[in-house]
Write a protein that holds these residues in place. Structure first.
Motif, short mmCIF file in Angstrom:
data_model
loop_
_atom_site.label_atom_id
_atom_site.label_comp_id
_atom_site.label_asym_id
_atom_site.label_seq_id
_atom_site.Cartn_x
_atom_site.Cartn_y
_atom_site.Cartn_z
N ASP A 46 0.76 -1.06 0.11
CA ASP A 46 0.13 0.07 -0.01
C ASP A 46 0.89 1.37 -0.04
O ASP A 46 0.49 2.26 -0.67
N MET A 47 2.05 1.22 0.76
CA MET A 47 2.77 2.17 0.78
C MET A 47 3.34 2.73 -0.42
O MET A 47 3.37 3.95 -0.85
N ILE A 50 0.78 4.44 -2.83
CA ILE A 50 0.59 5.75 -2.28
C ILE A 50 1.68 6.44 -2.76
O ILE A 50 1.47 7.88 -3.23
N SER A 51 2.72 5.86 -2.62
CA SER A 51 4.14 6.86 -2.87
C SER A 51 4.34 7.01 -4.25
O SER A 51 4.75 8.08 -4.87
N SER A 53 1.71 7.44 -6.28
CA SER A 53 0.70 8.20 -6.99
C SER A 53 0.58 9.77 -6.26
O SER A 53 -0.16 10.30 -6.55
N THR A 54 1.61 9.83 -5.44
CA THR A 54 1.62 11.32 -4.79
C THR A 54 2.77 11.85 -5.23
O THR A 54 3.71 11.30 -5.73
N ASN A 61 8.74 9.74 -0.34
CA ASN A 61 7.13 9.49 0.33
C ASN A 61 7.01 8.30 1.11
O ASN A 61 6.44 8.08 2.02
N TYR A 65 5.79 8.13 4.80
CA TYR A 65 4.81 7.29 5.12
C TYR A 65 4.99 6.03 6.39
O TYR A 65 4.27 5.92 7.07
N ALA A 181 -8.10 3.26 -8.53
CA ALA A 181 -8.64 3.35 -7.30
C ALA A 181 -10.13 2.90 -7.07
O ALA A 181 -10.47 2.07 -6.21
#
Length: 189
Positions: A46-47, A50-51, A53-54, A61, A65, A181
């Protein structure tokens, strides 16, 4: 576990993760499987998502996180905003130190035949390390609860194929992230 220990672990990652953000993944994978309990292998997947996509560097990132999400924060030892700052600082400080040390010698250093040879030899090793980490993440994603997650494999293949359709190729990457998502949310319902 203390903030100093969190800083030290990410300092080591920053010191040895040659090749950018993706090169931090094997080190983070090792932390996910450690006794520290800061995050699990599932949280690592998950990390990474998220990293990716940010905005910002992937490694930074992920460190932010991971530091924020450190599992012991419930006990008040590490984690939270200060944990995110600590882990991020630990990751970037080695780069700052190296840049300061070699800034004056950069031109002659980069032309040195031994340095060129060393980086030439490091390149395939970094590639292998990143591929090994990707394999671990992919197997974690596609193999869930003792069985292959066939819906994830099928959606991955469809998404990959859709990216080659000429009109869809022009779509902004944010569209693909949003589509992924929404699909994930629908499948988990």
């Amino acid at each position: 576990m203390t903030f100093l220990h969190l800083f030290w672990e990410f300092f080591k990652i920053g010191l040895f993760a040659v090749g950018g953000g993706p090169a931090t993944i094997p080190f983070l994978s090792k932390l996910a499987n450690s006794d520290y309990g800061w995050f699990t292998p599932t949280q690592l997947a998950d990390m990474i998502a998220i990293s990716e996509s940010t905005p910002g560097p992937i490694g930074v990132n992920m460190a932010t996180y991971a530091g924020y999400n450190a599992g012991y924060r419930e006990m008040g030892l590490v984690g939270g905003i200060l944990g995110g700052i600590t882990a991020t600082a630990g990751l970037v400080v080695p780069s700052i130190i190296v840049i300061i040390l070699i800034a004056g010698f950069l031109k002659s250093f980069s032309e040195n035949k031994y340095v060129k040879s060393a980086f030439y030899g490091i390149r395939p090793i970094v590639t292998a390390i990143v591929l090994f980490a990707v394999y671990g993440i992919v197997s974690q994603t596609y193999y869930q609860n003792g069985a292959f997650a066939w819906q994830v494999i099928i959606i991955s293949i469809i998404a990959f194929a859709l990216m080659f359709i000429k009109k869809l190729k022009k779509l902004h990457p944010a569209f693909w992230l949003a589509l992924g998502a929404v699909t994930g949310i629908i499948l988990k319902l």
